[in-house]
Design an enzyme around this catalytic site. Sequence first.
Site, PDB file in Angstrom:
ATOM      1  N   GLU A   1       0.506  -5.838  -0.487  1.00  0.00           N
ATOM      2  CA  GLU A   1       1.459  -6.905  -0.840  1.00  0.00           C
ATOM      3  C   GLU A   1       0.816  -8.086  -1.557  1.00  0.00           C
ATOM      4  OE1 GLU A   1       1.586  -5.117   1.895  1.00  0.00           O
ATOM      5  OE2 GLU A   1       3.650  -4.793   2.536  1.00  0.00           O
TER       6      GLU A   1
ATOM      7  N   ALA B   1       8.183  -1.101   0.020  1.00  0.00           N
ATOM      8  CA  ALA B   1       9.526  -1.614  -0.224  1.00  0.00           C
ATOM      9  C   ALA B   1       9.793  -1.469  -1.719  1.00  0.00           C
ATOM     10  CB  ALA B   1       9.607  -3.073   0.196  1.00  0.00           C
TER      11      ALA B   1
ATOM     12  N   GLU C   1       4.179  -0.010   7.117  1.00  0.00           N
ATOM     13  CA  GLU C   1       4.812  -0.782   8.201  1.00  0.00           C
ATOM     14  C   GLU C   1       5.796   0.097   8.992  1.00  0.00           C
ATOM     15  OE1 GLU C   1       5.867  -4.001   5.447  1.00  0.00           O
ATOM     16  OE2 GLU C   1       4.843  -5.373   6.817  1.00  0.00           O
TER      17      GLU C   1
ATOM     18  N   GLY D   1       5.670  -1.552   2.893  1.00  0.00           N
ATOM     19  CA  GLY D   1       6.736  -1.269   3.859  1.00  0.00           C
ATOM     20  C   GLY D   1       6.670   0.150   4.417  1.00  0.00           C
TER      21      GLY D   1
HETATM   22  N1  DAK Z   1       9.053   0.311  -5.432  1.00  0.00           N
HETATM   23  C1  DAK Z   1       9.836   0.786  -6.447  1.00  0.00           C
HETATM   24  N2  DAK Z   1       9.490   1.850  -7.210  1.00  0.00           N
HETATM   25  C2  DAK Z   1       8.336   2.469  -6.927  1.00  0.00           C
HETATM   26  C3  DAK Z   1       7.496   2.038  -5.868  1.00  0.00           C
HETATM   27  C4  DAK Z   1       7.909   0.902  -5.106  1.00  0.00           C
HETATM   28  N3  DAK Z   1       7.202   0.428  -4.079  1.00  0.00           N
HETATM   29  N4  DAK Z   1       6.410   2.851  -5.847  1.00  0.00           N
HETATM   30  C5  DAK Z   1       6.577   3.758  -6.828  1.00  0.00           C
HETATM   31  N5  DAK Z   1       7.733   3.543  -7.486  1.00  0.00           N
HETATM   32  C6  DAK Z   1       8.314   4.288  -8.589  1.00  0.00           C
HETATM   33  C7  DAK Z   1       7.590   3.998  -9.887  1.00  0.00           C
HETATM   34  O1  DAK Z   1       8.073   2.790 -10.467  1.00  0.00           O
HETATM   35  C8  DAK Z   1       7.951   5.229 -10.690  1.00  0.00           C
HETATM   36  O2  DAK Z   1       9.276   5.097 -11.138  1.00  0.00           O
HETATM   37  P1  DAK Z   1       9.694   5.488 -12.667  1.00  0.00           P
HETATM   38  O3  DAK Z   1       8.866   4.594 -13.518  1.00  0.00           O
HETATM   39  O4  DAK Z   1       9.320   6.944 -12.811  1.00  0.00           O
HETATM   40  O5  DAK Z   1      11.155   5.223 -12.720  1.00  0.00           O
HETATM   41  C9  DAK Z   1       7.927   6.339  -9.658  1.00  0.00           C
HETATM   42  O6  DAK Z   1       8.096   5.682  -8.391  1.00  0.00           O
HETATM   43  C10 DAK Z   1       6.629   7.112  -9.614  1.00  0.00           C
HETATM   44  O7  DAK Z   1       5.561   6.198  -9.449  1.00  0.00           O
HETATM   45  P2  DAK Z   1       4.290   6.166 -10.427  1.00  0.00           P
HETATM   46  O8  DAK Z   1       4.623   6.723 -11.767  1.00  0.00           O
HETATM   47  O9  DAK Z   1       3.712   4.808 -10.344  1.00  0.00           O
HETATM   48  O10 DAK Z   1       3.333   7.233  -9.677  1.00  0.00           O
HETATM   49  P3  DAK Z   1       1.757   7.264  -9.720  1.00  0.00           P
HETATM   50  O11 DAK Z   1       1.370   8.552  -9.108  1.00  0.00           O
HETATM   51  O12 DAK Z   1       1.228   6.958 -11.078  1.00  0.00           O
HETATM   52  O13 DAK Z   1       1.268   6.074  -8.756  1.00  0.00           O
HETATM   53  C11 DAK Z   1       1.345   4.708  -6.764  1.00  0.00           C
HETATM   54  C12 DAK Z   1       1.548   6.128  -7.404  1.00  0.00           C
HETATM   55  C13 DAK Z   1       1.829   4.781  -5.308  1.00  0.00           C
HETATM   56  C14 DAK Z   1      -0.127   4.338  -6.788  1.00  0.00           C
HETATM   57  C15 DAK Z   1       2.156   3.670  -7.601  1.00  0.00           C
HETATM   58  O14 DAK Z   1       3.498   4.159  -7.724  1.00  0.00           O
HETATM   59  C16 DAK Z   1       2.209   2.318  -6.956  1.00  0.00           C
HETATM   60  O15 DAK Z   1       1.234   1.552  -7.039  1.00  0.00           O
HETATM   61  N6  DAK Z   1       3.335   2.001  -6.318  1.00  0.00           N
HETATM   62  C17 DAK Z   1       3.593   0.707  -5.763  1.00  0.00           C
HETATM   63  C18 DAK Z   1       2.805   0.502  -4.496  1.00  0.00           C
HETATM   64  C19 DAK Z   1       3.113  -0.844  -3.900  1.00  0.00           C
HETATM   65  O16 DAK Z   1       2.614  -1.843  -4.368  1.00  0.00           O
HETATM   66  N7  DAK Z   1       4.043  -0.819  -2.977  1.00  0.00           N
HETATM   67  C20 DAK Z   1       4.714  -1.998  -2.540  1.00  0.00           C
HETATM   68  C21 DAK Z   1       3.899  -2.692  -1.535  1.00  0.00           C
HETATM   69  S1  DAK Z   1       4.647  -4.230  -1.203  1.00  0.00           S
HETATM   70  C22 DAK Z   1      10.309  -7.792   2.091  1.00  0.00           C
HETATM   71  C23 DAK Z   1       9.675  -7.200   3.156  1.00  0.00           C
HETATM   72  C24 DAK Z   1       8.646  -6.356   2.927  1.00  0.00           C
HETATM   73  C25 DAK Z   1       8.210  -6.099   1.644  1.00  0.00           C
HETATM   74  C26 DAK Z   1       8.853  -6.731   0.598  1.00  0.00           C
HETATM   75  C27 DAK Z   1       9.896  -7.577   0.797  1.00  0.00           C
HETATM   76  N8  DAK Z   1      11.417  -8.653   2.321  1.00  0.00           N
HETATM   77  C28 DAK Z   1      11.912  -8.802   3.631  1.00  0.00           C
HETATM   78  C29 DAK Z   1      12.073  -9.240   1.223  1.00  0.00           C
HETATM   79  C30 DAK Z   1       7.156  -5.171   1.436  1.00  0.00           C
HETATM   80  C31 DAK Z   1       6.594  -5.070   0.258  1.00  0.00           C
HETATM   81  C32 DAK Z   1       5.800  -3.920  -0.083  1.00  0.00           C
HETATM   82  O17 DAK Z   1       5.960  -2.826   0.413  1.00  0.00           O
END
Ligand code: DAK
Length: 256
Positions: free
Chosen positions: A135, A66, A115, A112
């Site tokens: 998460e 997400a 999911e 997400g």
């Molecule tokens: N959200 C927003 N931006 C994201 C993103 C994400 N999940 N994942 C990557 N990006 C963006 C980065 O911020 C970066 O943007 P800029 O800085 O260039 O503007 C761009 O994508 C490239 O990412 P990286 O530079 O970080 O790329 P790397 O190769 O270095 O790293 C990575 C890749 C996948 C390891 C890293 O990007 C990362 O750790 N990403 C986040 C992974 C993560 O934690 N995902 C979220 C899981 S929590 C909800 C329901 C469900 C959820 C939430 C709320 N509600 C009903 C309210 C679910 C939550 C989740 O999914």
Amino acid sequence: MTYRNIKIAVDQKTAVVVINRPKKLNALNRETIAELGSAIDELSHNSSIRVIVITGEGDKAFVAGADIAEFAHFSSEEGQELAQRGQEELFDKIEMCPKIVIAAINGYALGGGLELAMASHIRIASENALMGLPEVSLGVIPGYGGTQRLPKLIGKGRAMELISAASMIDAKKACDWGLVNSVVPQDELMDTAIKLATKISKNSASAISNAIDAINAYDQDGGFQREIENFGHCFGTDDFKEGTDAFLNKRKPNFD
Ligand code: DAK
């Protein structure tokens, strides 16, 4: 309908839905979730489409979660409301879709994103795919069905470990654990998904929709009863007449 965050291409009877935010690793913001929900509705009602394949733009990510920037400031109430709405508007809709939905996982499938893949009926991963529900590393838990669908696919113990450690697993381990159906080289992923979709498309659409409904009830009270009812329903369809007539007359069925 026109979409800003997704693209839809049609290959014979298969619709390929591409999540198109590669600069953000295809992270799911609200608009993308809403567009995906509309696309599933639209394609569910399009009788020329038999199978839907979902994938992410680029070769790095299916969906990296997400959109963290979007939910970073949510209150408890907003979080709960959006989880409810998101589950109903997209994730449950995919699971209950009367057409087979295949997730072609071409890189990161996190939070997400995983999911979304788990709500799909079939998952095929490329060799470079990495999957996890990280998460808890952000101080939340999975909110789009992850705590429920992951243990069903890989078992409770493995789900507890994967979620609590916020670990990522590679495609081979995901396949060994039953999280994905198969793993292929990245340049063969879409061909593999389309080939499977084409094979599925040759079978009876009405029988497949009845099978999806019954299989989705496998872990509910009344699952066997659902199968009995859906089985009976099939006997009243044109597809049943065509399928049995084709077999008895030694010809291929035509379910178009
Ligand atoms: N959200 C927003 N931006 C994201 C993103 C994400 N999940 N994942 C990557 N990006 C963006 C980065 O911020 C970066 O943007 P800029 O800085 O260039 O503007 C761009 O994508 C490239 O990412 P990286 O530079 O970080 O790329 P790397 O190769 O270095 O790293 C990575 C890749 C996948 C390891 C890293 O990007 C990362 O750790 N990403 C986040 C992974 C993560 O934690 N995902 C979220 C899981 S929590 C909800 C329901 C469900 C959820 C939430 C709320 N509600 C009903 C309210 C679910 C939550 C989740 O999914």
